[in-house]
Design an enzyme around this catalytic site. Structure first.
Site, short mmCIF file in Angstrom:
data_model
loop_
_atom_site.label_atom_id
_atom_site.label_comp_id
_atom_site.label_asym_id
_atom_site.label_seq_id
_atom_site.Cartn_x
_atom_site.Cartn_y
_atom_site.Cartn_z
N GLU A 23 57.18 67.30 43.94
CA GLU A 23 57.16 65.83 43.91
C GLU A 23 57.74 65.22 45.18
OE1 GLU A 23 58.97 62.35 41.01
OE2 GLU A 23 58.13 64.17 40.14
N LYS A 24 58.68 65.96 45.81
CA LYS A 24 59.33 65.41 47.00
C LYS A 24 59.75 66.56 47.91
CE LYS A 24 62.25 63.29 44.15
NZ LYS A 24 62.24 63.95 42.85
N ASP A 118 58.36 66.43 38.76
CA ASP A 118 59.52 66.31 37.88
C ASP A 118 59.09 66.52 36.42
OD1 ASP A 118 61.31 65.90 39.89
OD2 ASP A 118 61.46 63.73 39.62
N ASP A 120 58.88 65.14 33.60
CA ASP A 120 58.81 63.99 32.71
C ASP A 120 57.42 63.38 32.80
OD1 ASP A 120 58.79 62.69 35.14
OD2 ASP A 120 60.78 61.81 34.94
N TYR A 338 68.52 67.98 35.91
CA TYR A 338 67.61 66.85 36.13
C TYR A 338 68.15 65.56 35.50
CZ TYR A 338 63.30 64.13 36.19
OH TYR A 338 62.37 63.14 36.39
N ARG A 340 66.82 62.28 35.13
CA ARG A 340 66.01 61.27 34.42
C ARG A 340 65.59 61.80 33.05
NH1 ARG A 340 65.12 60.71 39.76
NH2 ARG A 340 64.93 58.60 40.63
#
Length: 684
Positions: A23-24, A118, A120, A338, A340
């Site tokens: 993701e990043k 991530d 989610d 993590y 979130r």
């Protein structure tokens, strides 16, 4: 979209065995460290002996704006609403075009792709939408990273899952994204245009979650403004039994006179008469009942993001966004899992790490954490360990990485403290106490006394006084009593109290309200149903929504406590919107449907069809919205708009804010509309 040429210095092997898409960049770098062989960084990717890792920057693709579907939508017009795309369009974000081309070319050359977004809803979508955009047909596996320490990453790589297992999660994220577009794009236009027709020169953003959140603050402020203080009296009496003096509290009968609507004694004369009667009675009090029950209170669960944000707000006064940003830093430094997460439970296999994590915490340069973890028992299995409660992520806890506590800044230390404290509590026994409830009768009046004796402090040793919910009518330790016993009456008293206005929201308490939205719904039939819904918004978005309301001038923070107060545009927006948008009932139900969709029991198409119809009906309602006129000169012709100064071909003139529905116009005379008398009287 036209393909961009790759930078000339960028070369790839003809065939990649495995491509990881993170993701990043920070996540990609950590994955690379755990793959075999030497790592070499290229432009936009990292090569290793175990595959190539590339990355996005959050959402590489963005939803198209209305005018990107049709140029006519660039101008906001009532007759164009609602705007419902026949097929949804995504575009590559300008800032991500180069990286998109790198990812696209790497996908073309890979044999297998590993989705490393991530764990989610949004993390699932932002990689999946890129794969769908380039029409990927290669097999895709899913890497679920709840922590970035080496042990967790290696374990996750060894347990890749089929990405198809998360198709429903992607559908849920798509539904959220498209529903937000339908509501936001259409209703922001509809109600902004309605406000402008009434003379308000403003733009009013309407959001599926943002608007009912703002309405919570507006309604709370009006409760405070309209609050009228009222006095009431609490009666209590001291009794003696077995050489022990204790306090019991008077309980009025249903037919008791002098009670207010909340069942409190509000009549001073009646309170005085009761006291005199109690004092005059000569007979001892009779014990009507006395029951003692052993109670067990399980360990407080580890933390989800919103729980952490609320606790940090109460204990340290931190803004929810600060808490999220800090938890993200701790995660990227591999110290916590993590951030979130909306889950307060832990996978059963994770308990294998307990001894290592507790051992690390024992060595911390923090007296309380070190002391508590030193007394913890890693073999205790609290209710937190439950695989059935785990989805893509679990509660936020410390990792097996040793923490250099002294190297953290104050905010990081405080957030790490709360996370570690909640984890340590899982390895203390349950809290056990005897709860005694006694009921007495004296002079024909009933009194109740509640007391408790702690048998095992358990996990509350870690939390101390903050874990105790001290109740006003707690009588302390009670003597052993039986039905039919007599107790000596000593004295009675009446304490005068006053009702208090509700407290203003802070960012932390507003976030808690968003999570516990069932308390604020209008429809009482929905309360029970919505209690199981995880509120409105998500763990990752609630803090951002509150921050945006402040930054856009709808809320302002006041005093050192940073109480939230609505501004004039906030009142305008909430007052002009229908209840469907300002009460959280519908939004919370939508969140429930999104949850069902993630579980595979709701349809994306059916949900979006419902949202399109909802948007259309509210666009119609906007045309007849009752909005106070804003301006010094009301239109004498339609009486529904205000005259506004404009520039025309022949100079300044005054026209109606409801143009073109009303075409009234008047010459300018000394910066005022020159309205003939007959027109002012409605004759023209």
């Amino acid at each position: 979209m036209e393909s961009q040429k790759l930078p000339p210095n960028l070369t790839y092997p003809k065939t990649l065995h495995r491509l990881y898409i993170a993701e990043k960049p920070s996540m990609a770098a950590e994955i690379a460290k755990c793959l075999p062989g030497p790592a070499s960084r290229k432009d936009g990717c990292i090569h290793t002996g175990g595959g190539v890792i590339t990355w996005g920057y959050g959402h590489i693709l963005r939803q198209a704006e209305p005018d990107e579907y049709d140029p006519k939508y660039e101008r906001w017009r009532v007759e164009d609403l609602p705007i419902i795309p026949e097929s949804w369009k995504l575009l590559v974000a300008d800032s991500c075009k180069k990286q998109f081309e790198i990812i696209k070319n790497l996908i073309e050359q890979a044999n297998e792709i590993v989705h490393a977004g991530d764990p989610d809803r949004e993390g699932q979508l932002l990689i999946d939408e890129v794969l769908d955009y380039v029409h990927n047909q290669k097999p895709v596996r899913r890497l679920l990273l709840n922590a970035l320490d080496e042990q967790s990453i290696r374990k996750a790589i060894a347990n890749l899952r089929d990405n198809q297992d998360f198709q429903n999660l992607k559908q849920s994220a798509l539904a959220r994204s498209r529903a937000d577009w339908l509501i936001g794009m259409n209703l922001s236009r509809a109600y902004t245009l309605a406000a402008q027709r009434a003379g308000h020169r403003t733009t009013l953003p309407v959001g599926r979650v943002k608007t009912p959140t703002l309405a919570l603050v507006v309604r709370r402020e009006r409760e405070i403004e309209n609050f009228k203080q009222a006095d009431y009296f609490t009666l209590k009496a001291d009794f003696e039994h077995s050489d022990t003096i204790f306090t019991a509290y008077w309980k009025p009968r249903e037919e008791q006179s002098g009670l207010d609507t909340e069942g409190r004694l509000a009549d001073k004369a009646i309170a005085q008469a009761l006291l005199e009667m109690l004092q005059a009675a000569t007979e001892p009090a009779a014990v009507i009942s006395c029951e003692t029950t052993e109670k067990k209170e399980p360990q407080r669960l580890p933390l989800a993001l919103s729980t952490l944000q609320v606790m940090a707000g109460k204990k340290f006064g931190y803004d929810p966004q600060v808490v999220l940003d800090t938890a993200q830093k701790l995660y990227e430094r591999k110290l916590t899992t993590y951030p979130r997460s909306d889950c307060e439970f832990l996978p059963e296999s994770q308990q294998d790490d307990a001894a290592v994590i507790l051992g690390n915490l024992t060595g911390l340069a923090h007296r309380e954490l070190a002391g508590w973890s030193g007394k913890a028992d890693s073999l205790i299995r609290s209710r937190a360990w439950n695989d059935k409660k785990i989805t893509a992520h679990h509660a936020i806890i410390p990792t097996v990485e040793r923490c250099n506590f002294a190297a953290l800044n104050e905010t990081e230390r405080n957030i790490y403290f709360l996370i570690a404290q909640a984890y340590i509590a899982q390895f203390y026994p349950v809290h056990v106490y005897d709860q005694t409830r006694a009921e007495l009768e004296h002079a024909g009046e009933r009194f109740t006394a509640n007391g408790r004796i702690i048998k095992e402090l358990g996990w509350k040793e870690v939390y101390g006084a903050e874990a105790e919910e001290k109740k006003e009518e707690d009588s302390g330790t009670l003597p052993a009593m039986s039905k039919g016993d007599r107790a000596r009456f000593i004295q009675a008293s009446a304490e005068k109290k006053s009702t208090k206005a509700p407290s203003r929201f802070t960012a932390a308490t507003l976030l808690a309200a968003m999570k516990e939205i069932h308390k604020y719904v209008k429809n009482p039939d929905l309360k029970k149903q919505l209690k199981d819904v995880a509120g409105i918004g998500t763990e990752a978005t609630r803090a951002t929504i509150i921050k945006e309301l402040i930054e856009r001038g709808f809320l302002r923070e006041e005093t050192k406590r940073k109480y939230l107060k609505p501004t004039e545009p906030a009142y305008l927006l909430v007052d002009m919107l229908p209840e469907e948008l300002t009460y959280p009932d519908f939004t919370a139900l939508w969140e429930d449907i999104l949850r069902q969709m993630a579980e595979g029991s709701a349809s994306l198409d059916a949900f979006l069809g419902q949202q399109a119809r909802f948007a259309a009906s509210l666009c119609t309602k906007a045309k007849g919205a009752d909005i106070p006129l804003k301006g010094d000169h009301h239109c004498p012709r339609c009486r529904k708009g205000v005259l506004q100064l404009r520039n025309g071909k022949h100079g300044k003139f005054w026209g109606c804010s409801r143009y073109p529905a009303c075409r009234a116009s008047f010459d300018d005379k000394n910066d005022k509309p020159d309205i003939p008398v007959r027109k002012a009287q409605g004759q023209g």
